[in-house]
Design a protein around this motif. Sequence first.
Motif, PDB file in Angstrom:
ATOM      1  N   MET A   1      77.004  -1.968  30.517  1.00  0.00           N
ATOM      2  CA  MET A   1      77.001  -2.674  29.266  1.00  0.00           C
ATOM      3  C   MET A   1      77.933  -3.881  29.315  1.00  0.00           C
ATOM      4  O   MET A   1      77.499  -4.988  29.238  1.00  0.00           O
ATOM      5  CB  MET A   1      77.405  -1.760  28.126  1.00  0.00           C
ATOM      6  N   HIS A   2      79.201  -3.663  29.394  1.00  0.00           N
ATOM      7  CA  HIS A   2      80.161  -4.767  29.366  1.00  0.00           C
ATOM      8  C   HIS A   2      80.806  -4.844  30.735  1.00  0.00           C
ATOM      9  O   HIS A   2      81.705  -4.096  31.054  1.00  0.00           O
ATOM     10  CB  HIS A   2      81.203  -4.522  28.276  1.00  0.00           C
ATOM     11  N   SER A   3      80.343  -5.767  31.554  1.00  0.00           N
ATOM     12  CA  SER A   3      80.749  -5.823  32.954  1.00  0.00           C
ATOM     13  C   SER A   3      82.208  -6.214  33.157  1.00  0.00           C
ATOM     14  O   SER A   3      82.768  -5.946  34.196  1.00  0.00           O
ATOM     15  CB  SER A   3      79.853  -6.804  33.708  1.00  0.00           C
ATOM     16  N   ILE A  47      83.964  -2.453  21.817  1.00  0.00           N
ATOM     17  CA  ILE A  47      83.333  -3.472  22.663  1.00  0.00           C
ATOM     18  C   ILE A  47      81.958  -3.011  23.132  1.00  0.00           C
ATOM     19  O   ILE A  47      80.982  -3.759  23.082  1.00  0.00           O
ATOM     20  CB  ILE A  47      84.241  -3.811  23.863  1.00  0.00           C
ATOM     21  N   GLU A  48      81.876  -1.773  23.579  1.00  0.00           N
ATOM     22  CA  GLU A  48      80.598  -1.243  24.069  1.00  0.00           C
ATOM     23  C   GLU A  48      79.555  -1.169  22.958  1.00  0.00           C
ATOM     24  O   GLU A  48      78.386  -1.505  23.171  1.00  0.00           O
ATOM     25  CB  GLU A  48      80.807   0.128  24.709  1.00  0.00           C
ATOM     26  N   ASP A  50      79.479  -3.007  20.253  1.00  0.00           N
ATOM     27  CA  ASP A  50      79.092  -4.379  19.917  1.00  0.00           C
ATOM     28  C   ASP A  50      78.121  -4.949  20.950  1.00  0.00           C
ATOM     29  O   ASP A  50      77.174  -5.650  20.597  1.00  0.00           O
ATOM     30  CB  ASP A  50      80.335  -5.263  19.791  1.00  0.00           C
ATOM     31  N   ASP A  51      78.342  -4.634  22.221  1.00  0.00           N
ATOM     32  CA  ASP A  51      77.405  -5.072  23.258  1.00  0.00           C
ATOM     33  C   ASP A  51      76.016  -4.482  23.028  1.00  0.00           C
ATOM     34  O   ASP A  51      75.009  -5.166  23.192  1.00  0.00           O
ATOM     35  CB  ASP A  51      77.907  -4.672  24.649  1.00  0.00           C
ATOM     36  N   ALA A  52      75.959  -3.213  22.639  1.00  0.00           N
ATOM     37  CA  ALA A  52      74.674  -2.566  22.371  1.00  0.00           C
ATOM     38  C   ALA A  52      73.987  -3.210  21.169  1.00  0.00           C
ATOM     39  O   ALA A  52      72.773  -3.422  21.175  1.00  0.00           O
ATOM     40  CB  ALA A  52      74.879  -1.074  22.122  1.00  0.00           C
ATOM     41  N   ARG A  54      74.438  -6.369  20.073  1.00  0.00           N
ATOM     42  CA  ARG A  54      73.982  -7.706  20.461  1.00  0.00           C
ATOM     43  C   ARG A  54      72.784  -7.654  21.389  1.00  0.00           C
ATOM     44  O   ARG A  54      71.951  -8.549  21.386  1.00  0.00           O
ATOM     45  CB  ARG A  54      75.116  -8.479  21.119  1.00  0.00           C
ATOM     46  N   GLY A  55      72.696  -6.586  22.193  1.00  0.00           N
ATOM     47  CA  GLY A  55      71.568  -6.436  23.101  1.00  0.00           C
ATOM     48  C   GLY A  55      70.324  -5.877  22.438  1.00  0.00           C
ATOM     49  O   GLY A  55      69.289  -5.691  23.076  1.00  0.00           O
TER      50      GLY A  55
END
Length: 84
Positions: A1-3, A47-48, A50-52, A54-55
């Motif tokens: 997810m968040h590299s 953070i994770e 939020d990444d999900a 946005r994705g």
Amino acid sequence: MHSQLSVVDPVVGPDVGPDVGPDVEAAGGTRGPAAVWAEGLADMVRIEIDDARRGGLITAGEAEQLLARIVLVIDQAVVPRSAH
């Protein structure tokens, strides 16, 4: 997810985790290691999630509800040692 997130080593030493160190709220109102650890975990989860969002994996409402539930569980799990 968040590299760019640093991953915590799965082999946890004796100085890592919620049950380590002084109380969450140490004498004098300072935060102990458990509170700092819990805050870092909540930030990583935030953070994770939020990444999900946005994705397009989850909706904004789902992200908000998931984060609220997870942070609540983290807060409940990391209690002052005097409460044990």
